[in-house]
Scaffold this active site. Sequence first.
Site, PDB file in Angstrom:
ATOM      1  N   ARG A 124      -1.709  -5.950  -8.069  1.00 30.89           N
ATOM      2  CA  ARG A 124      -0.542  -6.834  -8.015  1.00 30.89           C
ATOM      3  C   ARG A 124      -0.272  -7.938  -9.093  1.00 30.89           C
ATOM      4  NH1 ARG A 124      -2.830  -8.131  -2.340  1.00 30.89           N
ATOM      5  NH2 ARG A 124      -4.431  -8.249  -3.697  1.00 30.89           N
ATOM      6  N   HIS A 140       0.774  -1.227  -0.172  1.00 31.37           N
ATOM      7  CA  HIS A 140      -0.080  -0.122  -0.061  1.00 31.37           C
ATOM      8  C   HIS A 140       0.907   1.377   0.115  1.00 31.37           C
ATOM      9  CE1 HIS A 140      -3.222  -2.324   2.292  1.00 31.37           C
ATOM     10  NE2 HIS A 140      -3.731  -2.339   1.049  1.00 31.37           N
ATOM     11  N   SER A 171      -3.044  -7.674   2.852  1.00 31.00           N
ATOM     12  CA  SER A 171      -3.309  -7.578   4.395  1.00 31.00           C
ATOM     13  C   SER A 171      -4.086  -8.963   4.695  1.00 31.00           C
ATOM     14  CB  SER A 171      -4.604  -6.738   4.583  1.00 31.00           C
ATOM     15  OG  SER A 171      -4.044  -5.314   3.894  1.00 31.00           O
ATOM     16  N   LYS A 173     -17.666  -6.768   8.414  1.00 35.57           N
ATOM     17  CA  LYS A 173     -16.231  -7.454   8.616  1.00 35.57           C
ATOM     18  C   LYS A 173     -16.010  -7.147  10.292  1.00 35.57           C
ATOM     19  CE  LYS A 173     -13.731  -7.576   4.442  1.00 35.57           C
ATOM     20  NZ  LYS A 173     -12.448  -7.028   3.710  1.00 35.57           N
TER      21      LYS A 173
HETATM   22  O1  PNS Z   1      -8.941  -2.869   0.258  1.00 35.28           O
HETATM   23  P1  PNS Z   1     -10.229  -3.404  -0.249  1.00 35.28           P
HETATM   24  O2  PNS Z   1     -10.953  -4.255   0.900  1.00 35.28           O
HETATM   25  O3  PNS Z   1     -10.086  -4.035  -1.352  1.00 35.28           O
HETATM   26  O4  PNS Z   1     -11.074  -2.217  -0.548  1.00 35.28           O
HETATM   27  C1  PNS Z   1     -12.280  -2.244  -1.497  1.00 35.28           C
HETATM   28  C2  PNS Z   1     -12.955  -0.928  -1.449  1.00 35.28           C
HETATM   29  C3  PNS Z   1     -13.054  -0.064  -0.051  1.00 35.28           C
HETATM   30  C4  PNS Z   1     -12.345  -0.214  -2.550  1.00 35.28           C
HETATM   31  C5  PNS Z   1     -14.476  -1.258  -1.809  1.00 35.28           C
HETATM   32  O5  PNS Z   1     -15.181  -2.155  -1.362  1.00 35.28           O
HETATM   33  C6  PNS Z   1     -15.322  -0.048  -2.059  1.00 35.28           C
HETATM   34  O6  PNS Z   1     -15.246   0.831  -2.938  1.00 35.28           O
HETATM   35  N1  PNS Z   1     -16.523   0.052  -1.102  1.00 35.28           N
HETATM   36  C7  PNS Z   1     -17.316   1.169  -0.752  1.00 35.28           C
HETATM   37  C8  PNS Z   1     -18.689   0.684  -1.270  1.00 35.28           C
HETATM   38  C9  PNS Z   1     -19.024   0.862  -2.675  1.00 35.28           C
HETATM   39  O7  PNS Z   1     -18.856   1.902  -3.381  1.00 35.28           O
HETATM   40  N2  PNS Z   1     -19.421  -0.275  -3.314  1.00 35.28           N
HETATM   41  C10 PNS Z   1     -19.312  -0.475  -4.754  1.00 35.28           C
HETATM   42  C11 PNS Z   1     -18.163  -0.555  -5.674  1.00 35.28           C
HETATM   43  S1  PNS Z   1     -18.468  -0.881  -7.337  1.00 35.28           S
END
Ligand code: PNS
Length: 173
Positions: A94, A17, A132, A41
């Site tokens: 990645r 990150h 993570s 979660k």
């Molecule tokens: O680190 P992560 O868990 O892969 O991040 C995922 C994240 C936070 C980018 C994604 O879950 C997100 O954008 N969540 C917010 C809710 C949302 O907008 N959902 C629609 C995504 S298309």
Amino acid sequence: MRRAIYPGSFDPVTNGHLDIIQRGCKLFDEIIIAVLINHEKTPFFSVAERCEILRAIVTDIDQAECTLTVESFEGLLVQYAADRQAHAIVRGIRAISDYEYELQMALMNRRLQPQLETVFMMPAEAYSYVSSRLVKEVFHLGGTIEGLVPGVVEERMRARSEALNPKSKVQDS
Ligand code: PNS
């Protein structure tokens, strides 16, 4: 003024990150590192702790002219990005296995907010296998996570696990 959002769970933040943040600093004037509040979660670190850790860590990054801020957010990412008047979302990719999920999210976000661009960035190869999830798994099973996460994360993970399981500390010493 180009402002980007770098969203994620960051539970915990990894060196991968950080690598993405540092690369992003070359492209944007401001990056808001946005920690998702996810009620579904059970995290290792709370959102407040993750924000605190990120704020401590970004001070060590070579930010060049970029301003880095850390916030938490809840709800739709595109709505949050619009509220912050951001131009782009930064996401790290990645391996090809990340691509399918990231493409799906990027296209859904584009459908919801066509003006907002998603920028995919690749971390250094050294971090191409670091996630993570795996960091937590290795840590829980007693493996070393040195070099995979910032030192402060490793210290805080150890402190957390000692607090939850004081016997392990006694046995170690
Ligand atoms: O680190 P992560 O868990 O892969 O991040 C995922 C994240 C936070 C980018 C994604 O879950 C997100 O954008 N969540 C917010 C809710 C949302 O907008 N959902 C629609 C995504 S298309």
